[in-house]
Design an enzyme around this catalytic site. Structure first.
Site, short mmCIF file in Angstrom:
data_model
loop_
_atom_site.label_atom_id
_atom_site.label_comp_id
_atom_site.label_asym_id
_atom_site.label_seq_id
_atom_site.Cartn_x
_atom_site.Cartn_y
_atom_site.Cartn_z
NE ARG A 1 65.81 -28.22 32.44
CZ ARG A 1 65.35 -26.99 32.40
NH1 ARG A 1 66.19 -25.99 32.48
NH2 ARG A 1 64.07 -26.74 32.29
CE LYS B 1 63.45 -28.47 36.17
NZ LYS B 1 62.01 -28.35 36.41
CG ASP C 1 72.17 -25.83 28.07
OD1 ASP C 1 71.20 -26.39 28.62
OD2 ASP C 1 72.31 -24.59 28.05
N GLY C 2 71.78 -29.25 29.36
CA GLY C 2 71.72 -29.79 30.72
C GLY C 2 71.65 -28.71 31.79
NE ARG D 1 60.03 -37.77 35.69
CZ ARG D 1 60.16 -36.45 35.66
NH1 ARG D 1 59.33 -35.74 34.94
NH2 ARG D 1 61.12 -35.85 36.32
CG ASP E 1 57.41 -35.94 30.00
OD1 ASP E 1 56.46 -35.84 29.20
OD2 ASP E 1 58.25 -35.04 30.16
CG ASN E 2 56.12 -32.71 32.55
OD1 ASN E 2 57.21 -33.22 32.83
ND2 ASN E 2 55.99 -31.76 31.65
CG ASP F 1 59.06 -31.39 35.11
OD1 ASP F 1 60.00 -31.04 35.85
OD2 ASP F 1 59.18 -32.27 34.26
P1 AMP Z 1 60.11 -30.53 30.55
O1 AMP Z 1 59.42 -29.74 29.47
O2 AMP Z 1 60.80 -29.67 31.57
O3 AMP Z 1 59.26 -31.58 31.14
O4 AMP Z 1 61.32 -31.26 29.80
C1 AMP Z 1 61.14 -32.23 28.82
C2 AMP Z 1 62.43 -33.01 28.61
O5 AMP Z 1 63.45 -32.16 28.13
C3 AMP Z 1 62.95 -33.64 29.89
O6 AMP Z 1 63.43 -34.92 29.58
C4 AMP Z 1 64.07 -32.71 30.30
O7 AMP Z 1 65.04 -33.38 31.06
C5 AMP Z 1 64.61 -32.24 28.97
N1 AMP Z 1 65.24 -30.90 29.03
C6 AMP Z 1 64.63 -29.72 29.27
N2 AMP Z 1 65.54 -28.71 29.26
C7 AMP Z 1 66.75 -29.27 29.01
C8 AMP Z 1 68.09 -28.77 28.88
N3 AMP Z 1 68.36 -27.47 29.00
N4 AMP Z 1 69.07 -29.67 28.63
C9 AMP Z 1 68.80 -30.98 28.49
N5 AMP Z 1 67.58 -31.51 28.61
C10 AMP Z 1 66.56 -30.68 28.86
MG MG Z 2 59.35 -32.93 32.46
#
Ligand code: AMP
Ligand code: MG
Length: 483
Positions: free
Chosen positions: A90, A110, A122-123, A180, A249-250, A259
């Site tokens: 997203r 973002k 849903d991005g 990352r 990844d964070n 993040d």
């Molecule tokens: P995060 O927990 O924020 O590090 O996210 C983990 C993964 O989920 C990352 O690859 C994000 O891009 C993806 N992600 C989180 N929320 C969404 C969303 N609403 N739509 C699509 N991808 C998401």
């Molecule tokens: Mg992340």
């Protein structure tokens, strides 16, 4: 043409597997919620903020720039210990802005819509979580801790559906880069050493140019990266920050905090504190952060093995030596930090005992982590009932004796304490109140709070106790991922 940003693109010179070009979908009714004027000025970003409609349009990605090349990055990651191929689900990169001092920053939106990496998401992003990232990242910055920054939050005018209907939003994030540990894991998973080497060279060029001519450059990067992470985690521990989702990844190669999802600050000192609703086992609790950092760095080291040596056993041995040295380096870094919090100059064999007895007292008495150190800096505060016990008095006596020994210097000691003990942190209940007002369209509490967070070490300015103290415990507060 515009001159909002001074864009260049170097990331897109990497092999194609590292990103997918992605057009930005226009949002229906962009509306500016908050803009970080100070940050924009310091980086020479020229968004015409007096024209709020125009600015909102720009910050939704709706503008032309011949140097803009929008894309989503591919990466992988261990999420709660499990390896997964991920990517910006997203987020979309607009470009690399180069400031007049020649520093390069990723400008990323973002919440701007789906990408090939969105999986089932849903991005999109909702207003509350994006403002939360804005508040906490800016607070971390002013606490003098490396972090990505927040330039703006806009509302998209579109609905986002979570448990209920929320207001869609986009945060503009600024980072030294978005490389990352997970980007290296993704590169290693391609099983092509040329791809891995290209990311390695790019990372050294962008973040570690000092080691460019080093003989054992792969091990050198591993060492330098470990030091950056040790510094970061020591700082988090210093201010009681719990990231909440330290997946690989964070964790950035630049050493910046990234993040801001289920993160929060600890109130009463409890090393097992965790806030994330999905962290059932406490994997990312306060006390586990240094251990998880080491685990993540080990995952990073694994990706480098084919580069370190063509002899796998030799590569493992060299990498292991670095990984094994992390606990001791961290311990030294943590001890130094805690000594500064207590204003202890020089070294004494008793220092570690003094620190750990204070922490056990704080844990047993549910003492507030931030306020205890503030009170130790302001002795008139020590007449509060919590400090009346014999246990505390005995500790205090030993502490003062040690503090005044060695090469004691009052001014040096006070300076150390004031530079290392924040008076103000983003307390959970205030963050929630500010977000709920913002959700209803009242931005005054948010703006006031952000102003206060700009001076977290100011021990002199009178700030209402509303911002300073929180007598609530850690327990009822829950934070959520992917919101
Ligand atoms: P995060 O927990 O924020 O590090 O996210 C983990 C993964 O989920 C990352 O690859 C994000 O891009 C993806 N992600 C989180 N929320 C969404 C969303 N609403 N739509 C699509 N991808 C998401
Ligand atoms: Mg992340």
């Amino acid at each position: 043409m515009n001159s909002y940003f001074n864009f260049e693109n170097t990331y897109t010179n990497l092999p194609k597997c590292f990103f997918t070009e992605q057009e930005i979908k226009q949002v229906s009714l962009p509306n500016l919620v908050i803009f970080n004027d100070k940050l924009a000025k310091s980086l020479n970003i020229n968004i015409p903020v007096s024209n709020r409609n125009e600015s909102a349009k720009i910050l939704s990605g709706n503008f032309n720039d011949k140097n803009m090349n929008t894309f989503a990055q591919a990466y992988a990651g261990h999420q709660f210990g499990h390896f997964t191929i991920l990517g910006d689900g997203r987020a979309i990169m607009l470009g690399e802005h180069v400031s007049k001092f020649g520093k390069r920053y990723d400008i990323q939106l973002k919440g701007s819509g789906i990408t090939p990496y969105s999986r089932n998401g849903d991005g999109k992003a909702a207003l509350g979580p994006m403002l939360r990232e804005y508040i906490i990242s800016e607070a971390i910055h002013y606490l003098n801790i490396p972090t990505t920054r927040s330039l703006s939050v806009i509302k998209t005018g579109e609905d986002v559906f979570r448990e209920k209907k929320l207001q869609g939003s986009i945060l503009t994030r600024i980072a030294s880069s978005h490389i990352r540990v997970g980007t290296f894991q993704y590169a290693a998973a391609q099983q092509d050493i040329k791809i891995l080497k290209s990311l390695f060279d790019y990372t050294v060029e962008r973040h570690y140019s000092d080691i460019k001519n080093s003989e054992d450059i792969y091990i050198e990067l591993l060492k330098e990266f470990s030091l950056k992470q040790i510094n970061l985690i020591t700082n988090w521990m210093r201010v009681g920050f719990i990231h909440g989702v330290m997946n690989t990844d964070n964790m950035t190669l630049s050493g910046e905090t990234i993040d801001y999802g289920p993160c929060a600050f600890m109130n009463n000192y409890d090393p097992n504190t965790k806030f994330s609703s999905i962290d059932h086992m406490g994997r990312y609790s306060y006390k586990n952060q240094p251990i998880i950092a080491q685990w993540n760095i080990a995952r990073f080291a694994e990706t480098l093995l084919p580069l370190i040596s063509s002899n796998l056993n030799e590569a493992i041995k060299k990498a292991e030596d670095v990984i094994k040295s992390i606990p001791e380096s961290y311990k030294t870094s943590w001890l130094n930090m805690m000594k500064k919090k207590l204003g202890l100059v020089d070294n004494d064999n008793e220092d570690e005992n003094i620190i750990s007895s204070l922490l056990s007292w704080m844990e047993d008495n549910k003492a507030d982590y931030t306020n205890t150190f503030v009170d130790l800096m302001n002795e008139e505060n020590l007449n509060q009932s919590i400090y009346k016990s014999n246990e505390f008095k005995n500790w205090f006596e030993i502490y003062m004796k040690r503090k005044l020994s060695k090469n004691f210097s009052k001014s040096k000691s006070i300076k150390l304490m004031q530079e290392n003990n924040p008076v103000i942190i983003p307390r959970n209940h205030i963050v929630e109140n500010v977000l709920s007002s913002a959700d209803e369209g009242d931005l005054k509490p948010l703006n006031k709070f952000l102003k206060i967070l700009e001076n977290p070490y100011n021990n002199i300015i009178k700030i209402s106790n509303y911002y300073k103290n929180d007598l609530k415990s850690n327990e009822p507060y829950m934070t959520f991922c992917g919101t």
